[in-house]
Design an enzyme around this catalytic site. Sequence first.
Site: not given
Ligand SMILES: NC(=O)c1ccc[n+]([C@@H]2O[C@H](COP(=O)([O-])OP(=O)(O)OC[C@H]3O[C@@H](n4cnc5c(N)ncnc54)[C@H](O)[C@@H]3O)[C@@H](O)[C@H]2O)c1
Ligand SMILES: O=c1ccn([C@@H]2O[C@H](COP(=O)(O)OP(=O)(O)O[C@H]3O[C@H](CO)[C@@H](O)[C@H](O)[C@H]3O)[C@@H](O)[C@H]2O)c(=O)[nH]1
Length: 453
Positions: A142, A200, A256
């Site tokens: 999260f 999620k 996301c």
């Molecule tokens: N970025 C966020 O803030 C965030 C937050 C919560 C959940 N998530 C979730 O986490 C997941 C990853 O997101 P991200 O932003 O880190 O993606 P990303 O694309 O930045 O990173 C994913 C990584 O996985 C690697 N990869 C792919 N296949 C592989 C394999 N078979 N073995 C080893 N490595 C492998 C890729 O090379 C890449 O570096 C997604 O499901 C996303 O929805 C992301």
């Molecule tokens: O009042 C608000 C709050 C956010 N945003 C926009 O919404 C987007 C997402 O913002 P934020 O949620 O803060 O960032 P993320 O990193 O995308 O995080 C979201 O997505 C993640 C990936 O799933 C989750 O883990 C987090 O809980 C969830 O907040 C951005 O473009 C913000 O500018 C607005 O326009 N108004």
Amino acid sequence: MAVMALKCPDIEVVVVDVSRPRIDAWNGDHLPIFEPGLAEVVKARRGKNLFFTADVERHVADADIVFVSVNTPTKTRGLGAGKAVDLAYWESAARMVADVSHSGKVVVEKSTVPVRTAEAIEKILAHNGHGVEFQVLSNPEFLAEGTAVGDLLCPDRVLIGGRDSAAGRNAVQTLRDVYARWVPVDRIITTNLWSAELSKLAANAFLAQRVSSVNAISALCEATGADVTEVARAVGKDPRIGGRFLDAGVGFGGSCFQKDTLSLVYACECSGLPEAAGYWRQVVAMNDYQKSRFVRRVVSSMFNTVAGKKVAVLGFAFKKGTGDTRESPAIDVCRGLLGERAHVSVYDPMVSEEQIQRDLAPAAAPAKARSRVAVARDAYEAARGAHGVCILTEWDEFRALDYRRIHGGMEKPAFVFDGRNVVDAGELREMGFVVYCVGKPLDEWLSHMPAAA
Ligand SMILES: NC(=O)c1ccc[n+]([C@@H]2O[C@H](COP(=O)([O-])OP(=O)(O)OC[C@H]3O[C@@H](n4cnc5c(N)ncnc54)[C@H](O)[C@@H]3O)[C@@H](O)[C@H]2O)c1
Ligand SMILES: O=c1ccn([C@@H]2O[C@H](COP(=O)(O)OP(=O)(O)O[C@H]3O[C@H](CO)[C@@H](O)[C@H](O)[C@H]3O)[C@@H](O)[C@H]2O)c(=O)[nH]1
């Protein structure tokens, strides 16, 4: 994983990735992503109990717990294209885990996945041929970008879903014990697998829905003279609603919100629930409307044409505190302006020129668009000679700019289109700017301009 290594010095954490350049960067001085506070945590544990390597198979084979955090993007082709999640990376990771494992493991879904993905993963793992026992857990993440380290050190909750069997409960307890080293146990929620997976998607869809709700109100504010900040404050004072996540703007971005809301839409459709699917689809449709409404406002204000005009774009990341541009509303706004034949000059403190050019280059004619996209070293350079300035990321430095100096260097009339409500509109109007702020009472100039259709 870096925070886990920090909080659990007795646990060896090995981050493996198929991308060698990324692993090299994690081992170098310049990490591959900008995230406040992360470099310090990595440097504190790297080489002690935190390691980065592209030797994927060996370290997966050795592990007791495998967190699978691979990308799960929206499918771009085939069944469910544009909505469904592409699970190809997940499946290939699961097959690799199955192939290389000779000892039992807890396999943790850290990626965001569709509900019931664990069932498919269990089936892949069960056919590993080595007689190895696996337990699959759902432990969605999260954290938000820009505040990730704080979110991980002090999470609102940690969610763990597992099977209701002796082995399943055991696996849940193992993971619970890891988090319990630094997370108060009353914040560790355990559920069944499908609830954890669906929670999620639901959490992100609810958050995205709040942003789309306040943005829908912002459009009505502009039509009626109400001020969206005042409305959001008054609405958010009701504890049943709450004041957070009610900032109107140019639309949500990030990797996301759109992906996960569309994944929920697809799950509803596949479950024979078209009304529920339509409800969630509208959250994304509203976001698209907000972005295109912003572009229309820019064009209509500037005499219904921006062709050949320079427009400065301040902020390209999808939010402040990150260099991430995935699904950034700035991309759609710039594309809209380029489609009207404007010249855009972009400045973002954390996004590289290469990234901006890549995001804005149309696949068909990359060179042509490039000639109308410039990347500036600061806000003043971006705005010099421009007809209008669009603020698309809420970086703090955009609040503190010398707008009088910016006004002096611009074509007149000089416009500011504040897509994040960061400027003091009154002050800027006194300097001579025509100012548009999302959801705020319109400048007299703008209210007399017919909106472009
Ligand atoms: N970025 C966020 O803030 C965030 C937050 C919560 C959940 N998530 C979730 O986490 C997941 C990853 O997101 P991200 O932003 O880190 O993606 P990303 O694309 O930045 O990173 C994913 C990584 O996985 C690697 N990869 C792919 N296949 C592989 C394999 N078979 N073995 C080893 N490595 C492998 C890729 O090379 C890449 O570096 C997604 O499901 C996303 O929805 C992301
Ligand atoms: O009042 C608000 C709050 C956010 N945003 C926009 O919404 C987007 C997402 O913002 P934020 O949620 O803060 O960032 P993320 O990193 O995308 O995080 C979201 O997505 C993640 C990936 O799933 C989750 O883990 C987090 O809980 C969830 O907040 C951005 O473009 C913000 O500018 C607005 O326009 N108004």
